[in-house]
Scaffold this active site. Structure first.
Site, PDB file in Angstrom:
ATOM      1  N   TYR A 171       0.842  -1.206   0.000  1.00  0.00           N
ATOM      2  CA  TYR A 171       0.000   0.000   0.000  1.00  0.00           C
ATOM      3  C   TYR A 171       0.871   1.248   0.000  1.00  0.00           C
ATOM      4  CZ  TYR A 171      -3.384   3.457   1.737  1.00  0.00           C
ATOM      5  OH  TYR A 171      -4.178   4.563   1.889  1.00  0.00           O
ATOM      6  N   ASP A 198       9.364   2.962   0.487  1.00  0.00           N
ATOM      7  CA  ASP A 198       8.241   3.544   1.219  1.00  0.00           C
ATOM      8  C   ASP A 198       8.401   3.149   2.685  1.00  0.00           C
ATOM      9  OD1 ASP A 198       5.839   4.181   2.462  1.00  0.00           O
ATOM     10  OD2 ASP A 198       4.625   3.730   0.697  1.00  0.00           O
ATOM     11  N   LYS A 255       3.866   8.711   9.470  1.00  0.00           N
ATOM     12  CA  LYS A 255       3.416   8.064  10.710  1.00  0.00           C
ATOM     13  C   LYS A 255       4.243   8.472  11.919  1.00  0.00           C
ATOM     14  CE  LYS A 255       1.089   4.098   8.551  1.00  0.00           C
ATOM     15  NZ  LYS A 255      -0.304   4.470   8.797  1.00  0.00           N
TER      16      LYS A 255
END
Length: 433
Positions: free
Chosen positions: A146, A248, A276
């Site tokens: 994702y 990522d 995050k």
């Protein structure tokens, strides 16, 4: 051991559904197999508390950001101080310079950085940088990984079966949400992860690839560790073919180590995406990489690196830099995952659990590390995990749904781990019913 009463959460959810799409602000906030999500009032440290007064040991960490636990005082203090000065300036600040400099010091690939607010935006920015630098348009991504919510990003991020994915040599481009424009996938090539030969075949067959994009530790579906030598093999292939390598690290950044997965595994990409945990619960993301690449695209965004997010990030990094921080989280992860493996043996349930600093993994139906996404689809018992997720919630442990990903924070204690294992010892037999 008593099951929690959560009737107030239930009532509040169905009331909220009258006014808010799906009754939640993100699809991540309610598991598919939940009748209703638990409504929380507050969190402190490693615990969260719901509207019915129940106390939960939390391993969700806001889906990753809360690496210092909930309401950490050093971050709160920094934010309170900044609030008195102002929350949004649309100008540079001294702290912005301090943060950018600090990030280039601690992240191996970071000669320069550029800020956004979310992982989706940072991915969009990184993809644009890769295309601007190479003059090529195609991006290789991997099945099950994702990288955001935009049309061309949310492609083949999951599947219910291997058949749905199709053959490794021609993986289906699966759309995930209504309203996605199909033509946006024209420049996306999907590859199986942890398979160097398949990636090399794609790179050999196409001369218009700008970048290979990957989670260096596949956390979104799995989790799945890279095979020995795989990351270096991918880097070597990218260099051979003149293709950029993008990590990522929205999940792995600051969790596997202060310098991310690239530091943890010792493989440095051309570009990396962080989010995050970078600001301990506040909205901040960034891309970083070589100077010649980073200067290709100049990003826009009203809320990029607000003074509040910058203050939170500086405070978070200062806490993570303290000696012994990662060693403590790793030791707690080992205690938890070793305990889960022992409970699996005790109750005759196939369990695989492992720990990597502030990220742990838990899979049922398998007693070894999964090799790739297809291995997970075929051999991991997702139905049992879904049941475990509900049972854990009912008895006071918050897990991420479906994924088997467990987040440790600096706020977790040995007492938390002991209590968690006690609860799992109680609920594991229920998985057989």
């Amino acid at each position: 051991m008593d099951k929690y009463n959560t009737e107030k959460s239930k009532a509040l959810f169905f009331e909220t559904k009258k006014y808010l799409v799906d009754g939640v602000s993100s699809s991540f906030h309610k598991a598919k197999n939940e009748e209703y999500p638990i409504c929380m009032t507050h969190g402190k440290g490693s615990h969260m508390y719901d509207v019915d007064g129940n106390d939960y040991i939390d391993y969700v960490a806001g889906f990753g950001p809360m690496i210092l636990g909930y309401a950490p005082e050093p971050v709160n203090a920094a934010v309170r101080e900044q609030l008195e000065k102002g929350s949004q300036f649309s100008t540079p600040t001294e702290d912005l310079c301090r943060l950018a400099k600090k990030l280039t010091e601690i992240i191996p690939c970071a000669e320069m950085v550029s800020f956004q607010s979310s992982g989706t935006e940072a991915n969009m920015h990184a993809w644009r940088v890769a295309r601007a630098h190479t003059g090529k348009m195609k991006i290789v991504k991997f099945e099950g990984q994702y990288h955001g919510w935009a049309d061309e990003q949310k492609v083949t991020i999951g599947a219910d079966s291997i058949d749905e994915l199709g053959p490794k040599s021609n993986i289906n481009k699966l759309m995930n949400t209504a309203g996605q424009r199909l033509d946006t996938t024209n420049d996306i090539l999907v590859a199986p992860w942890n398979d160097a030969e398949s990636l090399e075949a794609i790179l050999d067959a196409h001369d218009d690839i700008a970048a290979v994009l990957m989670e260096p530790y596949m956390c979104d579906e799995g989790p799945i560790l890279p095979k020995e030598g795989y990351l270096q093999a991918v880097k070597d292939m990218c260099e051979k073919h003149g293709v950029l390598l993008i990590f990522d690290e929205v999940i792995t950044g600051f969790r596997l180590s202060l310098g991310g997965a690239q530091q943890y595994f010792g493989v440095t990409p051309d570009l990396a995406i962080f989010g995050k945990a970078i600001a301990g619960g506040f909205s901040l993301s960034m891309i970083c990489g070589r100077k010649e690449l980073m200067e290709k695209v100049h990003p826009s965004g009203t809320f990029n690196a607000t003074p509040i997010a910058v203050a939170a990030s500086l405070a978070t990094i200062a806490e993570l830099e303290k000696p012994g921080t990662y060693e403590k989280m790793d030791a707690l992860g080992k205690k938890l995952t070793d305990g889960l493996m022992e409970l699996g043996k005790k109750h005759g349930i196939k369990v695989y659990a492992n720990h990597h600093n502030a990220i742990c993994q838990l899979q049922l139906g398998i007693d070894r590390a999964p090799e790739d996404f297809r291995d997970c689809l075929k051999n991991v018992d997702r139905k049992s995990y879904d049941k475990l997720f509900l049972l854990a919630t009912q008895y006071g442990v918050r897990l991420t749904s479906a994924r088997g990903r467990i987040y440790i924070s600096t706020a977790h204690t040995e007492s938390d781990i002991d209590k968690t294992l006690e609860i799992f010892d109680f609920i594991f037999p229920m998985l057989k019913k």
